[in-house]
Design a protein around this motif. Structure first.
Motif, short mmCIF file in Angstrom:
data_model
loop_
_atom_site.label_atom_id
_atom_site.label_comp_id
_atom_site.label_asym_id
_atom_site.label_seq_id
_atom_site.Cartn_x
_atom_site.Cartn_y
_atom_site.Cartn_z
N LYS A 5 0.87 -1.32 0.07
CA LYS A 5 0.06 0.11 0.00
C LYS A 5 1.03 1.39 -0.15
N GLU A 47 -8.30 -2.25 -1.57
CA GLU A 47 -8.30 -1.97 -0.05
C GLU A 47 -8.08 -0.19 -0.04
N ASN A 50 -11.51 1.31 -1.36
CA ASN A 50 -12.29 1.38 -0.10
C ASN A 50 -12.02 2.11 0.85
N GLU A 51 -10.80 2.58 1.23
CA GLU A 51 -10.36 3.53 2.21
C GLU A 51 -10.74 4.94 1.67
#
Length: 77
Positions: A5, A47, A50-51
């Motif tokens: 990430k 992810e 989505n964040e």
């Protein structure tokens, strides 16, 4: 996953373009995290979407990603 990430966010922030293809992101992440597989990178990108950190663009035939802070969804490329 956190390392992947971080590499995605660094690439997206340093990229000259506000939108980029998955293959470009994958290549940049694999330079920072040599063992990262495409599936792991895609999962990390999902992810981040989505964040609310990344934005996903689809024109029907093309899929691109971008940092939410750097681009608006209606901004021309």
């Amino acid at each position: 996953m956190d390392e992947i990430k971080k590499a995605i966010i660094e690439f997206a922030g340093a990229s000259k373009k506000t939108r980029f293809y998955f293959k470009d992101m994958e290549k940049a992440v694999q330079e920072k995290v040599p063992g990262a597989k495409a599936r792991e990178i895609k999962k990390a990108a999902s992810e981040l979407i989505n964040e609310g950190t990344l934005i996903y663009f689809s024109t029907g035939s093309t899929t691109m990603y971008g940092l939410k802070d750097r681009c608006a969804s209606d901004e021309p490329q």
